[in-house]
Design a protein around this motif. Structure first.
Motif, mmCIF file in Angstrom:
data_model
loop_
_atom_site.group_PDB
_atom_site.id
_atom_site.type_symbol
_atom_site.label_atom_id
_atom_site.label_comp_id
_atom_site.label_asym_id
_atom_site.label_seq_id
_atom_site.Cartn_x
_atom_site.Cartn_y
_atom_site.Cartn_z
ATOM 1 N N LYS A 86 -107.208 28.372 30.975
ATOM 2 C CA LYS A 86 -106.873 29.798 31.028
ATOM 3 C C LYS A 86 -105.534 30.018 31.729
ATOM 4 N N ASN A 87 -104.805 28.927 31.954
ATOM 5 C CA ASN A 87 -103.410 28.968 32.401
ATOM 6 C C ASN A 87 -103.214 29.508 33.816
ATOM 7 N N THR A 88 -104.187 29.300 34.666
ATOM 8 C CA THR A 88 -104.106 29.791 36.037
ATOM 9 C C THR A 88 -104.599 28.735 37.019
ATOM 10 N N VAL A 89 -103.806 28.497 38.078
ATOM 11 C CA VAL A 89 -104.251 27.612 39.142
ATOM 12 C C VAL A 89 -103.898 28.232 40.489
ATOM 13 N N TYR A 90 -104.607 27.759 41.488
ATOM 14 C CA TYR A 90 -104.385 28.195 42.853
ATOM 15 C C TYR A 90 -104.247 26.973 43.751
ATOM 16 N N LEU A 91 -103.588 27.167 44.863
ATOM 17 C CA LEU A 91 -103.513 26.117 45.870
ATOM 18 C C LEU A 91 -103.916 26.740 47.202
ATOM 19 N N GLN A 92 -105.103 26.365 47.664
ATOM 20 C CA GLN A 92 -105.560 26.822 48.971
ATOM 21 C C GLN A 92 -105.086 25.813 49.999
ATOM 22 N N THR A 93 -104.265 26.288 50.926
ATOM 23 C CA THR A 93 -103.751 25.414 51.978
ATOM 24 C C THR A 93 -104.426 25.776 53.293
ATOM 25 N N SER A 94 -104.656 24.778 54.115
ATOM 26 C CA SER A 94 -105.238 25.021 55.432
ATOM 27 C C SER A 94 -104.673 24.008 56.424
ATOM 28 N N SER A 95 -104.898 24.263 57.694
ATOM 29 C CA SER A 95 -104.374 23.389 58.755
ATOM 30 C C SER A 95 -102.896 23.097 58.538
ATOM 31 N N PHE A 125 -105.554 20.661 51.638
ATOM 32 C CA PHE A 125 -105.211 21.518 50.502
ATOM 33 C C PHE A 125 -106.242 21.324 49.398
ATOM 34 N N SER A 126 -106.440 22.369 48.625
ATOM 35 C CA SER A 126 -107.372 22.294 47.511
ATOM 36 C C SER A 126 -106.804 23.054 46.313
ATOM 37 N N ILE A 127 -106.742 22.393 45.155
ATOM 38 C CA ILE A 127 -106.287 23.042 43.930
ATOM 39 C C ILE A 127 -107.503 23.496 43.143
#
Length: 120
Positions: free
Chosen positions: A75-84, A67-69
């Motif tokens: 700017k009040n925005t985040v993402y969580l890239q999940t893999s495997s 996973f990568s955040i």
């Protein structure tokens, strides 16, 4: 009042990927940290990853390397890239934000959650 809106959950096969998004809005003067937590059925809510306003990140051991955040806490925005993804990653994923309002009151707000289901 600070609101968080998450999106990007869904059903994915083992080994697949999903990208979760979280946007915060409202009376935000300064954001200190944004994080992703998850809660599986019958289990306690656990921290998955967080990013602070200097861009530093931290991950639970169970997701390191998968996973990568990312995003911009200021700017009040985040993402969580999940893999495997694996079946044990199945949970409701919640976004959390901590900071201060314009009246210098601190806030610790949660989104409504987005379901991630990993199943064949």
């Amino acid at each position: 009042q600070v609101q968080l809106v998450e999106s990007g959950g869904g059903l994915v096969q083992p080994g697949g990927s999903l990208r979760l998004s979280c946007a915060a809005s409202g009376n935000i003067f300064s954001m200190s940290r944004m994080a992703w937590y998850r809660q599986a059925p019958g289990k306690q809510r656990e921290l998955v990853a967080y990013m602070n306003n200097r861009g530093s990140t931290n991950y639970a051991d169970s997701v390191k390397g998968r996973f990568s955040i990312s995003g911009d806490v200021a700017k009040n925005t985040v993402y969580l890239q999940t893999s495997s993804l694996q079946p044990e990653d199945t949970a409701v994923y919640y976004c959390n934000a901590v900071g201060f309002t314009s009246s210098a009151a601190d806030f610790d707000s949660w989104g409504q959650g987005t379901q991630v289901t990993v199943s064949s």
